[in-house]
Design an enzyme around this catalytic site. Structure first.
Site, PDB file in Angstrom:
ATOM      1  N   GLU A  18       6.307 -27.087 -24.432  1.00 50.57           N
ATOM      2  CA  GLU A  18       7.513 -26.572 -25.086  1.00 50.57           C
ATOM      3  C   GLU A  18       8.307 -25.808 -24.025  1.00 50.57           C
ATOM      4  O   GLU A  18       8.040 -24.641 -23.741  1.00 50.57           O
ATOM      5  CB  GLU A  18       7.130 -25.681 -26.267  1.00 50.57           C
ATOM      6  CG  GLU A  18       8.321 -25.224 -27.116  1.00 50.57           C
ATOM      7  CD  GLU A  18       8.951 -23.945 -26.607  1.00 50.57           C
ATOM      8  OE1 GLU A  18      10.077 -24.006 -26.058  1.00 50.57           O
ATOM      9  OE2 GLU A  18       8.335 -22.879 -26.753  1.00 50.57           O
ATOM     10  N   ASP A  72      11.688 -24.139 -36.026  1.00 44.95           N
ATOM     11  CA  ASP A  72      12.540 -22.958 -35.870  1.00 44.95           C
ATOM     12  C   ASP A  72      14.018 -23.273 -36.063  1.00 44.95           C
ATOM     13  O   ASP A  72      14.844 -22.355 -36.063  1.00 44.95           O
ATOM     14  CB  ASP A  72      12.346 -22.338 -34.481  1.00 44.95           C
ATOM     15  CG  ASP A  72      11.039 -21.562 -34.359  1.00 44.95           C
ATOM     16  OD1 ASP A  72      10.527 -21.093 -35.389  1.00 44.95           O
ATOM     17  OD2 ASP A  72      10.539 -21.435 -33.229  1.00 44.95           O
ATOM     18  N   ASP A 116       3.071 -23.956 -27.071  1.00 47.82           N
ATOM     19  CA  ASP A 116       4.271 -23.180 -27.323  1.00 47.82           C
ATOM     20  C   ASP A 116       4.553 -22.236 -26.149  1.00 47.82           C
ATOM     21  O   ASP A 116       3.638 -21.693 -25.537  1.00 47.82           O
ATOM     22  CB  ASP A 116       4.085 -22.381 -28.622  1.00 47.82           C
ATOM     23  CG  ASP A 116       5.375 -21.822 -29.152  1.00 47.82           C
ATOM     24  OD1 ASP A 116       6.388 -22.537 -29.128  1.00 47.82           O
ATOM     25  OD2 ASP A 116       5.376 -20.663 -29.610  1.00 47.82           O
TER      26      ASP A 116
END
Length: 507
Positions: free
Chosen positions: A346, A399, A299
């Site tokens: 990401e 998300d 991430d």
């Protein structure tokens, strides 16, 4: 450069295990996890992506847990504990259903059941059981000892955070640590037992998935929580003051979506200190994640190039500044220690040429999200015709809203553009989720992943997370929402796009 693990086109589904059905208040590693693997296999999917598997933190987010190495105790299934005779089946009878997770009620109940299982283990464990636990604990000693002591001390001193513990414990003086290990030996043993069972159950599920041709994709948050075993045990690796409080914290600067930016509050790494021992902590962290998953998504990849540093005294992210991260040096060290790295970067958000250069130098695939594709024109990098093969395409991430939820709330321009691009009617109720799935699957991206909610065509009430809000991470599905035609249609799309054997089209 294309890594060997990206050689084949593949498709998969994003679903966190807590979202599975089950009788004990939240999804776990019990029978329904195996049913889901069977469903993936039947639907032609060869990837199961989860969120981080670690303990949940404030707001029950899996991205802010008490350890970068431990597993989530809430995922430990009770059925194997009953089968071993360590937990009474009748003690599990409750009014829990398949509704959303009620964390404030669920967490103490499940932890009490784990304590009962630990007591049962103490009474009924065979010498072989004891030996297996000891062997496992020895194999994980580099993180387990600090974690179990941290959790024991957290249990004893809650709600105080570790800098407010007695000074000897906060500063880890030898005498205080030795005394704490003696005083809290039983509590440490409990947390060791829980982690052992998490690992045993996860590895069994992983082996079952492999036997069905399904690989597991994990998720590694770039930062750790301040109140964590990691920060307490190695304060030298973070930017902390003399009493252990962060001097600066993580976040992102103001942008179109937020005038004050996002102040995440995680402590920032002392990258110079980490470099001195060749990034040993990161090597062990990634090694551990690769024991759990076949592929790991990292991430906030841009934070390794530069990151937004916010003074800890600032209430918002406005008055931060960019600081340089470790760059290629970290990933060179990881590759030297661990070999070919099956990592997804990401790379969403404000991405600079330097971030692109780092990702390309590592060979890691980047991410593209179809919900972001229709806000501009045909040059939008998130449109499938602009992809490169070394890409993982998502209909949406945890998300994002679900595809039907996005469709209901997107702008008129987005809906019109998407309707023309995807070949659907620009009106509410259109089966846009299947059109998005088809666009992702038929793209040149080597890997295509969709949220399970998007496979089921669920609306925005079923989204997993809304960034910046509370009350998230609690979504669950029910098996009666999943008809046989859904798996058949997904398998056909996946086979026709070369992501699974063509024989699936004949079934």
């Amino acid at each position: 450069m294309l890594h060997s693990w990206m050689a084949q086109r593949a498709a998969g589904v994003l679903l966190h295990p807590t979202s599975l059905p089950g009788p004990h208040g939240a999804g776990d590693l019990g029978p329904n996890a195996y049913y889901f693997v069977d469903w993936l296999h039947g639907a032609g999917q060869t990837l199961w992506q989860t969120l981080p598997l670690g303990p949940v933190g404030p707001g029950f987010s899996p991205y802010m847990g008490s350890s970068a190495f431990a597993g989530n105790p809430l995922l430990v299934a009770f059925e194997p504990l009953v089968q071993r005779g360590w937990l009474r089946a009748e003690s599990l009878q409750s009014a829990w259903g398949d509704e959303r997770i009620d964390y404030p009620v669920l967490v103490p109940w499940r932890m009490q059941k784990l304590r009962e299982a630990f007591a049962g283990f103490g009474q009924h464990a065979t010498p072989e059981d004891q030996a297996q636990l000891a062997t496992w604990a020895q194999s994980q000693q580099h993180w387990l000892d600090d974690y179990t002591l941290f959790m024991a001390l957290d249990h004893a001193h809650s709600p105080a955070l570790w800098p407010q513990w007695p000074p000897g414990l906060a500063q880890r003086t030898p005498d205080a640590m030795a005394q704490a290990r003696l005083q809290h030996a039983l509590e440490m043993a409990f947390w060791c037992f829980v982690q052992w069972q998490f690992d045993v159950q996860w590895q069994a599920l992983k082996a079952y998935a492999h036997a069905k041709g399904v690989r597991l994709v994990g998720d590694l948050p770039i930062f750790v929580a301040h109140h964590s075993a990691d920060c307490w045990s190695r304060p030298d690796l973070y930017q902390l003051d003399a009493v252990g409080q962060p001097t600066v914290v993580a976040g992102v600067p103001p942008d179109f979506f937020s005038a004050t930016g996002q102040r995440w509050g995680n402590p920032l790494y002392n990258w110079a200190a980490m470099a001195q021992d060749g990034y040993a902590w990161w090597i062990e962290r990634v090694r551990r994640q690769l024991q759990l998953a076949d592929v790991v998504r990292i991430d906030h990849f841009r934070g390794f190039v530069d990151y937004w540093e916010i003074p800890a005294t600032e209430p918002t992210a406005i008055h931060g500044r960019w600081q340089l991260g470790p760059g290629a040096a970290l990933f060179d060290a990881l590759a030297q220690a661990l070999g070919d790295l099956p990592i997804i970067a990401e790379d969403l958000g404000l991405i600079t040429p330097a971030v692109h250069a780092l990702r390309e130098s590592t060979g890691f695939p980047g991410m593209r999200v179809l919900q972001f594709a229709f806000s501009g024109d045909a040059h939008n990098a998130f449109l499938p015709h602009n992809f490169e093969p070394n890409t993982v395409v998502y209909t949406g991430t945890h998300d994002n809203d679900t595809v039907p939820g996005w469709w209901a709330s997107c702008s008129g321009h987005e809906r019109s553009f998407a309707a023309h691009y995807l070949g659907v009617a620009p009106e509410p109720g259109a089966a846009v989720h299947w059109a998005m799935l088809r666009a992702a699957s038929f793209s040149v991206a080597r890997l295509a992943v969709c949220q399970f909610q998007d496979v089921l065509g669920l609306d925005g009430q079923h989204r997993m997370n809304t960034p910046g809000t509370m009350g998230c991470w609690s979504w669950r599905f029910k098996w009666d929402w999943v008809g046989p035609e859904v798996a058949h249609q997904l398998a056909q799309i996946t086979a026709a796009s070369g992501r699974v054997g063509f024989e699936r089209l004949q079934s």
